[in-house]
Design an enzyme around this catalytic site. Structure first.
Site, PDB file in Angstrom:
ATOM      1  N   GLY A  68       0.943  -1.224  -0.064  1.00  0.00           N
ATOM      2  CA  GLY A  68      -0.069  -0.019  -0.056  1.00  0.00           C
ATOM      3  C   GLY A  68       0.740   1.253   0.046  1.00  0.00           C
ATOM      4  O   GLY A  68       0.612   2.257  -0.697  1.00  0.00           O
ATOM      5  N   THR A  69       2.038   1.216   0.845  1.00  0.00           N
ATOM      6  CA  THR A  69       2.920   2.317   0.772  1.00  0.00           C
ATOM      7  C   THR A  69       3.269   2.625  -0.673  1.00  0.00           C
ATOM      8  O   THR A  69       3.252   4.000  -1.006  1.00  0.00           O
ATOM      9  CB  THR A  69       3.998   1.896   1.757  1.00  0.00           C
ATOM     10  OG1 THR A  69       4.000   1.786   2.946  1.00  0.00           O
ATOM     11  CG2 THR A  69       5.269   3.201   1.844  1.00  0.00           C
TER      12      THR A  69
ATOM     13  N   ASN B  70      -6.628   5.037   9.718  1.00  0.00           N
ATOM     14  CA  ASN B  70      -6.108   3.680  10.162  1.00  0.00           C
ATOM     15  C   ASN B  70      -5.853   3.919  11.807  1.00  0.00           C
ATOM     16  O   ASN B  70      -5.840   2.778  12.466  1.00  0.00           O
ATOM     17  CB  ASN B  70      -4.708   3.575   9.484  1.00  0.00           C
ATOM     18  CG  ASN B  70      -3.865   4.832   9.868  1.00  0.00           C
ATOM     19  OD1 ASN B  70      -4.089   5.787   9.173  1.00  0.00           O
ATOM     20  ND2 ASN B  70      -2.693   4.628  10.354  1.00  0.00           N
TER      21      ASN B  70
ATOM     22  N   GLN C  51      -7.204   0.833   4.550  1.00  0.00           N
ATOM     23  CA  GLN C  51      -8.135   0.412   5.680  1.00  0.00           C
ATOM     24  C   GLN C  51      -9.376   0.083   5.124  1.00  0.00           C
ATOM     25  O   GLN C  51     -10.137  -0.890   5.834  1.00  0.00           O
ATOM     26  CB  GLN C  51      -8.011   1.349   6.726  1.00  0.00           C
ATOM     27  CG  GLN C  51      -6.665   1.584   7.402  1.00  0.00           C
ATOM     28  CD  GLN C  51      -6.256   0.322   8.274  1.00  0.00           C
ATOM     29  OE1 GLN C  51      -7.119  -0.672   8.735  1.00  0.00           O
ATOM     30  NE2 GLN C  51      -4.934   0.089   8.594  1.00  0.00           N
TER      31      GLN C  51
ATOM     32  N   ALA D 180      -3.070  -5.815   0.136  1.00  0.00           N
ATOM     33  CA  ALA D 180      -3.908  -7.005   0.445  1.00  0.00           C
ATOM     34  C   ALA D 180      -3.812  -7.651   1.893  1.00  0.00           C
ATOM     35  O   ALA D 180      -4.784  -8.265   2.243  1.00  0.00           O
ATOM     36  CB  ALA D 180      -3.201  -8.450  -0.552  1.00  0.00           C
ATOM     37  N   HIS D 181      -2.786  -7.172   2.492  1.00  0.00           N
ATOM     38  CA  HIS D 181      -2.776  -7.828   3.857  1.00  0.00           C
ATOM     39  C   HIS D 181      -3.704  -7.266   5.043  1.00  0.00           C
ATOM     40  O   HIS D 181      -3.593  -7.863   6.067  1.00  0.00           O
ATOM     41  CB  HIS D 181      -1.179  -7.867   4.512  1.00  0.00           C
ATOM     42  CG  HIS D 181      -0.625  -6.430   4.903  1.00  0.00           C
ATOM     43  ND1 HIS D 181      -0.508  -6.056   6.301  1.00  0.00           N
ATOM     44  CD2 HIS D 181      -0.334  -5.486   4.170  1.00  0.00           C
ATOM     45  CE1 HIS D 181      -0.072  -4.894   6.458  1.00  0.00           C
ATOM     46  NE2 HIS D 181       0.058  -4.471   5.160  1.00  0.00           N
TER      47      HIS D 181
ATOM     48  N   THR E 247       9.567  -8.149 -12.327  1.00  0.00           N
ATOM     49  CA  THR E 247       8.936  -9.228 -12.600  1.00  0.00           C
ATOM     50  C   THR E 247       8.091  -9.330 -11.224  1.00  0.00           C
ATOM     51  O   THR E 247       8.207  -9.022 -10.154  1.00  0.00           O
ATOM     52  CB  THR E 247       9.843 -10.675 -12.272  1.00  0.00           C
ATOM     53  OG1 THR E 247      10.575 -10.301 -13.471  1.00  0.00           O
ATOM     54  CG2 THR E 247       8.745 -11.850 -12.627  1.00  0.00           C
TER      55      THR E 247
ATOM     56  N   CYS F 102       1.117   4.201  16.538  1.00  0.00           N
ATOM     57  CA  CYS F 102       1.004   2.728  16.233  1.00  0.00           C
ATOM     58  C   CYS F 102       1.973   1.695  15.595  1.00  0.00           C
ATOM     59  O   CYS F 102       1.813   0.973  14.799  1.00  0.00           O
ATOM     60  CB  CYS F 102      -0.445   2.449  15.623  1.00  0.00           C
ATOM     61  SG  CYS F 102      -0.576   3.099  13.994  1.00  0.00           S
TER      62      CYS F 102
HETATM   63  N1  PLP Z   1      -2.344   3.424   4.032  1.00  0.00           N
HETATM   64  C1  PLP Z   1      -2.954   3.056   5.325  1.00  0.00           C
HETATM   65  C2  PLP Z   1      -4.072   3.840   5.780  1.00  0.00           C
HETATM   66  C3  PLP Z   1      -2.459   1.937   6.148  1.00  0.00           C
HETATM   67  O1  PLP Z   1      -3.225   1.989   7.322  1.00  0.00           O
HETATM   68  C4  PLP Z   1      -1.221   1.343   5.839  1.00  0.00           C
HETATM   69  C5  PLP Z   1      -0.833   0.430   6.665  1.00  0.00           C
HETATM   70  O2  PLP Z   1      -0.877   0.565   7.948  1.00  0.00           O
HETATM   71  C6  PLP Z   1      -0.619   1.649   4.612  1.00  0.00           C
HETATM   72  C7  PLP Z   1      -1.293   2.757   3.777  1.00  0.00           C
HETATM   73  C8  PLP Z   1       0.356   1.177   4.299  1.00  0.00           C
HETATM   74  O3  PLP Z   1       0.397  -0.255   3.659  1.00  0.00           O
HETATM   75  P1  PLP Z   1       1.456  -1.244   3.586  1.00  0.00           P
HETATM   76  O4  PLP Z   1       1.362  -1.867   4.916  1.00  0.00           O
HETATM   77  O5  PLP Z   1       0.982  -2.362   2.548  1.00  0.00           O
HETATM   78  O6  PLP Z   1       2.815  -0.595   3.090  1.00  0.00           O
END
Ligand code: PLP
Length: 387
Positions: A71-72, A151, A179, A200-201, A237, A327
């Protein structure tokens, strides 16, 4: 040994066994999706199927999904990608003050590179007021970014109204839905969203795989250059096993979303009411109703500086929750920028407890929390305290 009760599903979730099975079944294959032979084509088909599953979760079409490693990375690609596609590197960015660091740090980085930045604070209930975002947009605004759900507090943001405001001014709208995805209905077309980040996680899929929805009428620049995978937007890849698991997680979340949301809301509301009624000085942080189905953020008056101790006291009782401060172990004990933006003073902004339920949380788990929390709170309060 007492079983651990895991109530930190906003940090990460246990992968669903059906997701693990899907990733494992792919493990028999090993092809590179870019190869033209049969082994490669099998891998490509697996990635394409997952792309369609992820697209369906958010109402996108499959060629609008770019897989990333997190997500980052999706947040970075969205923001730096939009700004990077504009060659002068100038302009203005509007971002809510309660974004995840993946968005905020990217915005600060761009500010150092010369971009102007407006941070829009939320109201006291943690919700970003669309009028405040409208007021922040300028003729040179290049992007508006407001998350779908926060979050820390779990509050759900009015993204369709925010996207409409941005669209009316001709500014692309990005939402970090990391989230929210898999927990509440999302529809990029209905809501007029240009960019949406997923991971995904956070909904029982594998760690280390994310995606960015990029609307078909938007051009963005890549962050990672190379062989041109993912429509040239994310060379490397593909993590095929992870992507296959992501697709399975998206399909399961979509199929089970409404029944699961009802189950989680019932547990969440029972927990909130019981804690507020039985633990003196307990208060809920964030809007009471506009919050994710399994998300609770609590404060305890007089114990605001002690959130970490409270978390550790619960951990001793095998209940795993999170401190709503920054957190993470990297910033433990620092004031939360989210609570600070909501108007909490620096001491109070260190003191919340985030309790988040997921697919494998049971009513028994909630009972264990409800029994442990008053004990943990009173162990930290002075004996003669009346609070
Ligand atoms: N954005 C939000 C709102 C999140 O809560 C998080 C993870 O806590 C992220 C982005 C980052 O996601 P990732 O852990 O897949 O990098």
């Amino acid at each position: 040994m007492v079983d651990t009760v895991y109530l930190d599903n906003a940090a990460t979730t246990q992968p669903d066994p059906r997701v693990v099975a899907a990733s494992a079944s792919w493990g028999a294959g090993f092809g590179n999706p870019s190869s033209m032979h049969a082994t490669g084509r099998i891998a490509r088909a697996a990635v394409d199927r997952a792309r369609a599953q992820v697209a369906e979760l958010i109402g996108a079409s499959k060629d609008e999904i770019v897989f990333t490693a997190s997500g980052t990375e999706a947040d970075n690609l969205a923001i730096r990608g939009v700004l990077g596609s504009m060659r002068d590197g100038r302009g203005h960015l509007v971002v809510s003050a309660i974004e995840h660091p993946a968005v905020l740090e990217t915005a600060y980085y761009l500010q150092q590179c010369g971009l102007e930045l407006t941070l829009v604070p939320p109201l006291e209930n943690g919700i970003v007021d669309p009028d405040d975002v409208a007021a922040a947009i300028r003729p040179d605004t290049r992007l508006v970014s407001v998350m779908s759900a926060n979050n820390v507090t779990g509050t759900i943001q009015p993204i369709s109204r925010l996207a409409k405001i941005a669209r009316e001014r001709g500014v692309p709208f990005h939402t970090d839905a990391v989230q929210a995805a898999g927990k509440m209905p999302l529809d990029v077309k209905r809501d007029g969203i240009d960019l949406m980040s997923l991971s995904a996680h956070k909904f029982h899929g594998p760690q280390g795989v994310g995606a960015l929805f990029v609307g078909s009428d938007l051009n963005i620049a890549p962050l990672i250059l190379g062989g041109g995978q993912e429509r040239g937007l994310r060379s490397a890849t593909e993590n095929v096993a992870g992507i296959v698991g992501f697709g399975a997680a998206a399909e399961i979340a979509r199929a089970e979303m409404s029944s699961e949301a009802c189950r989680l809301v019932a547990m969440r509301d029972r927990a909130i009411e019981t804690v507020l009624g039985s633990v003196s000085g307990a208060y809920l942080i964030g809007d009471r109703y506009r919050r994710l189905p399994g998300h609770i953020c609590l404060g305890f008056s007089g114990l605001e500086g002690e959130a970490i101790k409270l978390l550790l006291a619960l951990d001793q009782m095998s209940i795993e929750v999170s401190s709503g401060s920054a957190c993470s172990v990297h910033h433990a004990g620092s004031p939360s920028h989210v609570l600070t933006a909501m108007g909490f003073d620096p001491i109070s902004a260190r003191g919340s407890l985030r309790v988040t339920f997921g697919r494998f949380t049971t009513n028994d788990d909630v009972d264990r929390l409800l029994a442990a929390l008053p004990v943990a709170v009173s162990s930290l309060r002075p004996l003669n305290s009346s609070r």
